[in-house]
Scaffold this active site. Structure first.
Site, PDB file in Angstrom:
ATOM      1  N   ARG A  32       2.754  -9.093  -6.503  1.00 34.04           N
ATOM      2  CA  ARG A  32       4.107  -8.926  -5.961  1.00 34.04           C
ATOM      3  C   ARG A  32       5.058  -9.997  -6.481  1.00 34.04           C
ATOM      4  O   ARG A  32       6.186  -9.702  -6.879  1.00 34.04           O
ATOM      5  CB  ARG A  32       4.080  -8.940  -4.430  1.00 34.04           C
ATOM      6  CG  ARG A  32       3.449  -7.693  -3.843  1.00 34.04           C
ATOM      7  CD  ARG A  32       3.337  -7.787  -2.327  1.00 34.04           C
ATOM      8  NE  ARG A  32       2.478  -8.907  -1.965  1.00 34.04           N
ATOM      9  CZ  ARG A  32       2.721  -9.779  -0.989  1.00 34.04           C
ATOM     10  NH1 ARG A  32       3.789  -9.660  -0.236  1.00 34.04           N
ATOM     11  NH2 ARG A  32       1.885 -10.761  -0.744  1.00 34.04           N
ATOM     12  N   ASN A  37       2.722  -5.006  -0.206  1.00 32.70           N
ATOM     13  CA  ASN A  37       1.327  -4.588  -0.104  1.00 32.70           C
ATOM     14  C   ASN A  37       1.230  -3.402   0.842  1.00 32.70           C
ATOM     15  O   ASN A  37       1.949  -3.331   1.839  1.00 32.70           O
ATOM     16  CB  ASN A  37       0.453  -5.723   0.430  1.00 32.70           C
ATOM     17  CG  ASN A  37       0.161  -6.774  -0.609  1.00 32.70           C
ATOM     18  OD1 ASN A  37       0.317  -6.557  -1.804  1.00 32.70           O
ATOM     19  ND2 ASN A  37      -0.267  -7.938  -0.157  1.00 32.70           N
TER      20      ASN A  37
END
Length: 88
Positions: free
Chosen positions: A18, A36
Site C-alpha cells: 500500500r 487491505n
C-alpha cells in the site's frame, strides 16, 4: 478525469504494497486510496489521466520487491471524493 478500481491478489499484505502504491500514485499525479481487504488482497481506487491509470496498472503487477502479485483486476468506478492518495 477517469477512475479505476484495481483488486490486487497474491502476497500483497505485510510487504509495503500500500505504501509503495501510494508513492507511485502520487508520482503519477493520481488521487484515491489503497486498502487491505479481509481476503488478503489490496483494493486500489485511483483517479487521474488515462495514461497515469495505465502506468499504475502496469506497476501494480510488479509492486514492491517483497510482493508476489498473482492477479490484478481493473474495473471502472466513480471518481473518489478526495484530493490526495491515502492508505488505510
Amino acid at each position: 478525469m477517469q477512475a479505476a478500481r484495481f483488486v490486487v491478489s497474491g502476497v500483497v499484505q505485510g510487504v509495503w504494497y500500500r505504501a509503495s502504491t501510494r508513492q507511485r500514485a502520487v508520482a503519477l499525479g493520481l488521487v484515491g486510496h489503497a486498502r487491505n481487504q479481509a481476503d488478503g488482497s489490496v483494493e486500489v481506487v485511483a483517479a487521474g489521466s488515462a495514461a497515469a491509470l495505465d502506468a499504475l496498472e502496469a506497476w501494480l503487477w510488479q509492486g514492491p520487491p517483497a510482493a508476489t502479485v498473482a492477479a490484478v483486476t481493473r474495473t471502472a468506478c466513480a471518481v473518489p471524493p478526495t484530493e490526495d492518495f491515502v492508505t488505510g
